[in-house]
Write an enzyme that holds these catalytic residues in place. Structure first.
Site, PDB file in Angstrom:
ATOM      1  N   TRP A 130      13.786  13.752 -40.740  1.00  0.00           N
ATOM      2  CA  TRP A 130      14.471  12.744 -41.381  1.00  0.00           C
ATOM      3  C   TRP A 130      14.160  14.142 -42.667  1.00  0.00           C
ATOM      4  O   TRP A 130      13.838  14.002 -43.812  1.00  0.00           O
ATOM      5  CB  TRP A 130      13.966  11.847 -41.258  1.00  0.00           C
ATOM      6  N   ASP A 211       5.734   6.924 -40.501  1.00  0.00           N
ATOM      7  CA  ASP A 211       6.548   6.435 -41.059  1.00  0.00           C
ATOM      8  C   ASP A 211       7.026   5.371 -40.028  1.00  0.00           C
ATOM      9  O   ASP A 211       7.904   5.743 -39.370  1.00  0.00           O
ATOM     10  CB  ASP A 211       7.353   7.498 -41.623  1.00  0.00           C
ATOM     11  N   LYS A 246      15.863  -1.352 -41.673  1.00  0.00           N
ATOM     12  CA  LYS A 246      16.970  -1.288 -40.676  1.00  0.00           C
ATOM     13  C   LYS A 246      16.642  -2.703 -39.742  1.00  0.00           C
ATOM     14  O   LYS A 246      17.535  -3.195 -39.196  1.00  0.00           O
ATOM     15  CB  LYS A 246      16.552  -0.323 -39.933  1.00  0.00           C
TER      16      LYS A 246
HETATM   17  C1  LMR Z   1      19.091   8.053 -42.066  1.00  0.00           C
HETATM   18  O1  LMR Z   1      18.560   8.324 -42.108  1.00  0.00           O
HETATM   19  O2  LMR Z   1      20.434   7.984 -42.309  1.00  0.00           O
HETATM   20  C2  LMR Z   1      19.116   6.602 -43.285  1.00  0.00           C
HETATM   21  O3  LMR Z   1      17.440   6.372 -43.837  1.00  0.00           O
HETATM   22  C3  LMR Z   1      19.693   6.388 -44.443  1.00  0.00           C
HETATM   23  C4  LMR Z   1      19.101   7.215 -45.521  1.00  0.00           C
HETATM   24  O4  LMR Z   1      18.504   7.170 -46.564  1.00  0.00           O
HETATM   25  O5  LMR Z   1      18.843   8.780 -45.334  1.00  0.00           O
END
Ligand code: LMR
Length: 400
Positions: A130, A211, A246
């Site tokens: 991420w 996570d 979410k």
């Molecule tokens: C995402 O990955 O799009 C979400 O978790 C929003 C974010 O805060 O990045």
């Protein structure tokens, strides 16, 4: 002094959302930010959330400060959702947690705590991970390193390469694992792979940093954390971040928690005081409302059942869009196989097209996806699938 600061580029994910919102084209399609949308493109308030809010409106008696660790009842109920009722670490009383502002707050307090425990700790993250993991964890002063994860050829995991790198990670370092619904790829470890990672953690002594941001979005609230539960029952220490953004649709309310599993009860107690001190230095205490909603839902059998039912509907819709998109892209002119979309889990897939094709989709067809080619399946609706599929077919056409 401000002249020392240069202007930064927008956040890759939230900047994409801002660009989408600013686009005046009516037919635009948002496959960017990881937010659920229903078949009409709305992000609804879940039924149980509305009911819990109505209940809170009449029962809440004060807005005075909560403690630094937030609401202990919320912390306990969310932990039970994560671990199940009879998990070993609960029986051994080796886990403590603090409520945090969302999953980001949980990850950051986790990182701050790791920094307090071992300044030189290195956190190994998957390639890719991420986008915000890196600044969030690195911003706490921890070093980051990467382990191979996604296999573009199959749309799955290059598990041998992952294990090969992790076999060289030892005590004092941490391995960041996505509990389920890997963000950005949708490629999840299966239970056998979780078992193998658990054995490696035990053998080599690295600490899992997990996570869990999408519990319930892949196969169900229990199934999605089966691997995590197995891992946490075996290792002496772990850090686990949990988000309600979410699965409860509470994005803007910032509800989450971070849990620390320690080798002994006394160590767990000490760790919690350190986590609270870290929180106090940054934001003092977490916002109450979102956690109160979650706690109300989890503590009430009727609300909980309704929440689980609606979460099942969310999951079903996302999975239906996976099937539909893969079917509509079959037989494309580039001969690209999109069947991997149906094997991936949660909100995301890595679409695997070129940066030029991503740009063309956005500029010519108003289709927004992340530069990395991450797509949010929940942005697909019965109303936009035709234009989405024809836009993708158009950019896949070999140049004349
Ligand atoms: C995402 O990955 O799009 C979400 O978790 C929003 C974010 O805060 O990045």
């Amino acid at each position: 002094m401000f002249e020392q600061l240069s202007r930064l580029d927008p956040d890759p994910i939230l900047g994409m959302l801002a660009a989408y919102r600013a686009d005046p084209r009516a037919h635009k399609i948002d496959l960017g930010v990881g937010v659920y949308q229903d078949e009409l493109g709305r992000t609804p308030i879940m039924r149980a959330v509305s009911d819990a809010e109505r209940h809170l409106l009449v029962t809440e008696t004060t807005k005075t400060y909560q403690g630094i660790a937030g609401d202990p009842v919320f912390n306990e109920r969310l932990l039970a959702l994560l671990l199940g009722a009879n998990h070993r670490v609960l029986e051994e009383d080796r886990v403590r947690g603090v409520q945090t502002p969302g999953g980001c707050g949980a990850l950051r307090i986790g990182a701050e705590l790791i920094q307090r425990a071992r300044r030189a700790a290195k956190v190994w993250v998957s390639t890719p991970t991420w986008a915000n993991h890196i600044p969030l964890i690195g911003g706490a002063g921890l070093q980051l390193a990467e382990y191979p994860y996604f296999d573009a050829a199959s749309g799955g995991i290059d598990f041998d390469a992952m294990m090969d790198t992790l076999s060289r990670v030892g005590p004092g370092d941490l391995v960041l694992l996505h509990g389920c619904c890997h963000n950005p790829t949708g490629a999840d470890l299966d239970l056998g792979q979780w078992r193998a990672v658990t054995e490696l953690a035990l053998k080599n002594g690295f600490t899992p940093y997990v996570d869990v941001a999408y519990q319930g979005l892949a196969d169900g609230v229990e199934a999605d954390v089966a691997g995590v539960r197995h891992l946490l029952a075996a290792v002496p220490e772990a850090v686990v971040a949990s988000s309600c953004s979410k699965n409860f649709g509470l994005y803007r309310e910032r509800a989450g928690a971070v849990y620390f599993i320690a080798a002994t009860r006394a160590q767990a107690d000490a760790v919690q005081t350190q986590a609270m001190a870290a929180a106090r230095q940054i934001y003092s205490m977490p916002p109450a409302h979102g956690a109160a909603i979650v706690s109300t839902i989890l503590g009430d059998a009727t609300l909980r059942a309704d929440w689980l039912e609606e979460l099942g509907e969310v999951r079903g819709r996302i999975n239906a869009m996976r099937t539909l998109l893969a079917a509509r892209l079959a037989g494309n002119a580039a001969g690209k196989d999109f069947s991997f979309i149906t094997r991936q889990k949660g909100m995301f897939s890595y679409f695997g097209i070129t940066p030029q094709q991503v740009t063309r989709l956005r500029e010519e067809f108003a289709v927004y996806m992340m530069e990395s080619t991450r797509i949010n399946l929940a942005g697909i609706t019965p109303a936009n699938i035709d234009s989405l599929a024809s836009a993708v077919h158009a950019v896949l056409e070999p140049a004349a």
